[in-house]
Write a protein that holds these residues in place. Sequence first.
Motif, PDB file in Angstrom:
ATOM      1  N   GLY A  90       6.439  -1.030   2.027  1.00  0.00           N
ATOM      2  CA  GLY A  90       6.804  -1.870   0.674  1.00  0.00           C
ATOM      3  C   GLY A  90       7.017  -3.572   0.983  1.00  0.00           C
ATOM      4  N   HIS A  91       7.791  -3.675   1.942  1.00  0.00           N
ATOM      5  CA  HIS A  91       8.122  -5.128   2.383  1.00  0.00           C
ATOM      6  C   HIS A  91       7.042  -5.936   2.676  1.00  0.00           C
ATOM      7  CE1 HIS A  91      12.210  -4.230   1.026  1.00  0.00           C
ATOM      8  NE2 HIS A  91      12.384  -3.381   1.980  1.00  0.00           N
ATOM      9  N   ILE A  92       6.029  -5.462   3.586  1.00  0.00           N
ATOM     10  CA  ILE A  92       4.913  -6.280   4.057  1.00  0.00           C
ATOM     11  C   ILE A  92       4.010  -6.166   3.098  1.00  0.00           C
ATOM     12  CG2 ILE A  92       3.201  -6.228   6.096  1.00  0.00           C
ATOM     13  CD1 ILE A  92       5.019  -4.977   7.871  1.00  0.00           C
ATOM     14  N   LEU A  93       3.405  -5.293   2.419  1.00  0.00           N
ATOM     15  CA  LEU A  93       2.451  -5.251   1.704  1.00  0.00           C
ATOM     16  C   LEU A  93       2.748  -5.394   0.155  1.00  0.00           C
ATOM     17  CD1 LEU A  93       0.390  -2.272   3.288  1.00  0.00           C
ATOM     18  CD2 LEU A  93       0.163  -4.708   3.870  1.00  0.00           C
ATOM     19  N   GLY A  94       3.862  -4.977  -0.316  1.00  0.00           N
ATOM     20  CA  GLY A  94       4.201  -5.335  -1.516  1.00  0.00           C
ATOM     21  C   GLY A  94       3.396  -4.523  -2.555  1.00  0.00           C
ATOM     22  N   ASP A  95       2.840  -5.238  -3.544  1.00  0.00           N
ATOM     23  CA  ASP A  95       1.953  -4.422  -4.883  1.00  0.00           C
ATOM     24  C   ASP A  95       0.553  -4.238  -4.255  1.00  0.00           C
ATOM     25  OD1 ASP A  95       1.253  -7.024  -4.924  1.00  0.00           O
ATOM     26  OD2 ASP A  95       1.783  -7.166  -7.059  1.00  0.00           O
ATOM     27  N   LYS A  96       0.215  -4.772  -3.021  1.00  0.00           N
ATOM     28  CA  LYS A  96      -1.058  -4.587  -2.643  1.00  0.00           C
ATOM     29  C   LYS A  96      -1.205  -3.279  -1.684  1.00  0.00           C
ATOM     30  CE  LYS A  96      -2.488  -8.315  -4.398  1.00  0.00           C
ATOM     31  NZ  LYS A  96      -3.116  -8.361  -5.575  1.00  0.00           N
ATOM     32  N   GLN A  97      -0.195  -2.528  -1.506  1.00  0.00           N
ATOM     33  CA  GLN A  97      -0.356  -1.221  -0.740  1.00  0.00           C
ATOM     34  C   GLN A  97      -1.233  -0.561  -1.263  1.00  0.00           C
ATOM     35  OE1 GLN A  97       3.605   0.373   0.355  1.00  0.00           O
ATOM     36  NE2 GLN A  97       2.818   2.511   0.771  1.00  0.00           N
ATOM     37  N   GLN A  98      -1.407  -0.205  -2.678  1.00  0.00           N
ATOM     38  CA  GLN A  98      -2.777   0.480  -2.865  1.00  0.00           C
ATOM     39  C   GLN A  98      -3.875   0.163  -2.450  1.00  0.00           C
ATOM     40  OE1 GLN A  98      -1.276   1.055  -7.290  1.00  0.00           O
ATOM     41  NE2 GLN A  98      -1.371   3.183  -6.688  1.00  0.00           N
ATOM     42  N   ASN A  99      -3.977  -1.106  -2.788  1.00  0.00           N
ATOM     43  CA  ASN A  99      -5.361  -1.655  -2.272  1.00  0.00           C
ATOM     44  C   ASN A  99      -5.605  -1.365  -0.767  1.00  0.00           C
ATOM     45  OD1 ASN A  99      -5.436  -2.767  -4.897  1.00  0.00           O
ATOM     46  ND2 ASN A  99      -5.322  -4.911  -4.307  1.00  0.00           N
ATOM     47  N   VAL A 100      -4.639  -1.612   0.045  1.00  0.00           N
ATOM     48  CA  VAL A 100      -4.949  -1.229   1.531  1.00  0.00           C
ATOM     49  C   VAL A 100      -5.159   0.235   1.594  1.00  0.00           C
ATOM     50  CG1 VAL A 100      -3.693  -1.133   3.427  1.00  0.00           C
ATOM     51  CG2 VAL A 100      -3.383  -3.303   2.164  1.00  0.00           C
ATOM     52  N   GLU A 101      -4.515   1.269   1.012  1.00  0.00           N
ATOM     53  CA  GLU A 101      -4.621   2.535   1.144  1.00  0.00           C
ATOM     54  C   GLU A 101      -6.076   3.098   0.622  1.00  0.00           C
ATOM     55  OE1 GLU A 101       0.090   3.666   0.346  1.00  0.00           O
ATOM     56  OE2 GLU A 101      -1.332   3.761  -1.094  1.00  0.00           O
ATOM     57  N   SER A 102      -6.302   2.315  -0.573  1.00  0.00           N
ATOM     58  CA  SER A 102      -7.964   2.468  -0.938  1.00  0.00           C
ATOM     59  C   SER A 102      -8.763   2.073   0.054  1.00  0.00           C
ATOM     60  CB  SER A 102      -8.301   1.758  -2.390  1.00  0.00           C
ATOM     61  OG  SER A 102      -7.233   2.371  -3.284  1.00  0.00           O
ATOM     62  N   ALA A 103      -8.704   0.895   0.700  1.00  0.00           N
ATOM     63  CA  ALA A 103      -9.619   0.376   1.606  1.00  0.00           C
ATOM     64  C   ALA A 103      -9.769   1.596   2.977  1.00  0.00           C
ATOM     65  CB  ALA A 103      -9.148  -0.868   2.191  1.00  0.00           C
ATOM     66  N   ILE A 104      -8.368   1.642   3.566  1.00  0.00           N
ATOM     67  CA  ILE A 104      -8.668   2.626   4.504  1.00  0.00           C
ATOM     68  C   ILE A 104      -9.147   4.185   4.126  1.00  0.00           C
ATOM     69  CG2 ILE A 104      -7.053   3.824   6.140  1.00  0.00           C
ATOM     70  CD1 ILE A 104      -5.220   1.472   6.050  1.00  0.00           C
ATOM     71  N   SER A 105      -8.682   4.408   3.052  1.00  0.00           N
ATOM     72  CA  SER A 105      -9.326   5.682   2.525  1.00  0.00           C
ATOM     73  C   SER A 105     -10.795   5.901   2.351  1.00  0.00           C
ATOM     74  CB  SER A 105      -8.740   6.058   1.090  1.00  0.00           C
ATOM     75  OG  SER A 105      -9.406   7.195   0.343  1.00  0.00           O
ATOM     76  N   GLN A 106     -11.476   4.716   2.001  1.00  0.00           N
ATOM     77  CA  GLN A 106     -12.796   4.684   1.867  1.00  0.00           C
ATOM     78  C   GLN A 106     -13.474   4.605   3.210  1.00  0.00           C
ATOM     79  OE1 GLN A 106     -13.728   1.279  -0.444  1.00  0.00           O
ATOM     80  NE2 GLN A 106     -12.902   2.205  -2.408  1.00  0.00           N
ATOM     81  N   GLN A 107     -12.717   3.951   4.252  1.00  0.00           N
ATOM     82  CA  GLN A 107     -13.308   3.903   5.588  1.00  0.00           C
ATOM     83  C   GLN A 107     -13.216   5.129   6.552  1.00  0.00           C
ATOM     84  OE1 GLN A 107     -13.675   0.274   6.855  1.00  0.00           O
ATOM     85  NE2 GLN A 107     -13.976   0.757   9.262  1.00  0.00           N
ATOM     86  N   SER A 108     -12.194   5.801   5.958  1.00  0.00           N
ATOM     87  CA  SER A 108     -11.868   6.928   7.064  1.00  0.00           C
ATOM     88  C   SER A 108     -12.069   8.359   6.275  1.00  0.00           C
ATOM     89  CB  SER A 108     -10.320   6.978   7.440  1.00  0.00           C
ATOM     90  OG  SER A 108      -9.462   7.293   5.975  1.00  0.00           O
ATOM     91  N   GLY A 109     -12.570   8.220   4.969  1.00  0.00           N
ATOM     92  CA  GLY A 109     -12.674   9.614   4.251  1.00  0.00           C
ATOM     93  C   GLY A 109     -11.293  10.368   3.997  1.00  0.00           C
ATOM     94  N   LEU A 110     -10.245   9.970   4.274  1.00  0.00           N
ATOM     95  CA  LEU A 110      -8.685  10.518   3.984  1.00  0.00           C
ATOM     96  C   LEU A 110      -8.619  10.113   2.642  1.00  0.00           C
ATOM     97  CD1 LEU A 110      -6.692   9.721   7.195  1.00  0.00           C
ATOM     98  CD2 LEU A 110      -8.289  11.578   6.812  1.00  0.00           C
TER      99      LEU A 110
END
Length: 193
Positions: A90-110
Amino acid sequence: MDLNSLLSGSIGQQIIGSVASKIGVDESQAKTAVTSAVPMLLSALNKNAQNGNAEGIANALEKHDGSILDNLSGFLGQGGNQQDGQGILGHILGDKQQNVESAISQQSGLSTNQVTQVLAMVAPIVMGFLGKEKQAQGADSSGIQGLLGNLLGGATSGEGINLGGFEKMLDQDGDGKLGASDVMGMLGGFFKK
């Protein structure tokens, strides 16, 4: 030690195996998620340091001193510390956490829910690893940026997500630059503790 050494070494294998068993996916998906998550977190910390918060990061690393790595199997065996991990994210990524999670989700299939769990498991380990490196090198706040830069030096070998694209996700005010206002938005009060 650079990022590739961390991810391909015994620590990386332990993390990947634990992530796979905790969230119930095969090791190749877990590896893709972990090898995307770790450089993203280090890149976010590096940008924070470049934008004037190296002292705050150094202070946070007093708490995350590397002792987590002394009993990594115990930490991972308990499924990590989701609460601590979520706080760090929460502190490192702030409101961009969802964007990061989506990018990793697309990359990994999780699913994004699985990615959230992966990030929360990995974040305390990344901070602990960084804390241990800081101690080993005797780095103070002025050495944090160099330490992060050295670790990220191995992040361009093709595995994981393009860090340039990641930095665009972190651009919180949409001005095309990762500046002080973006960093302050990401950090909140985390590094002041």
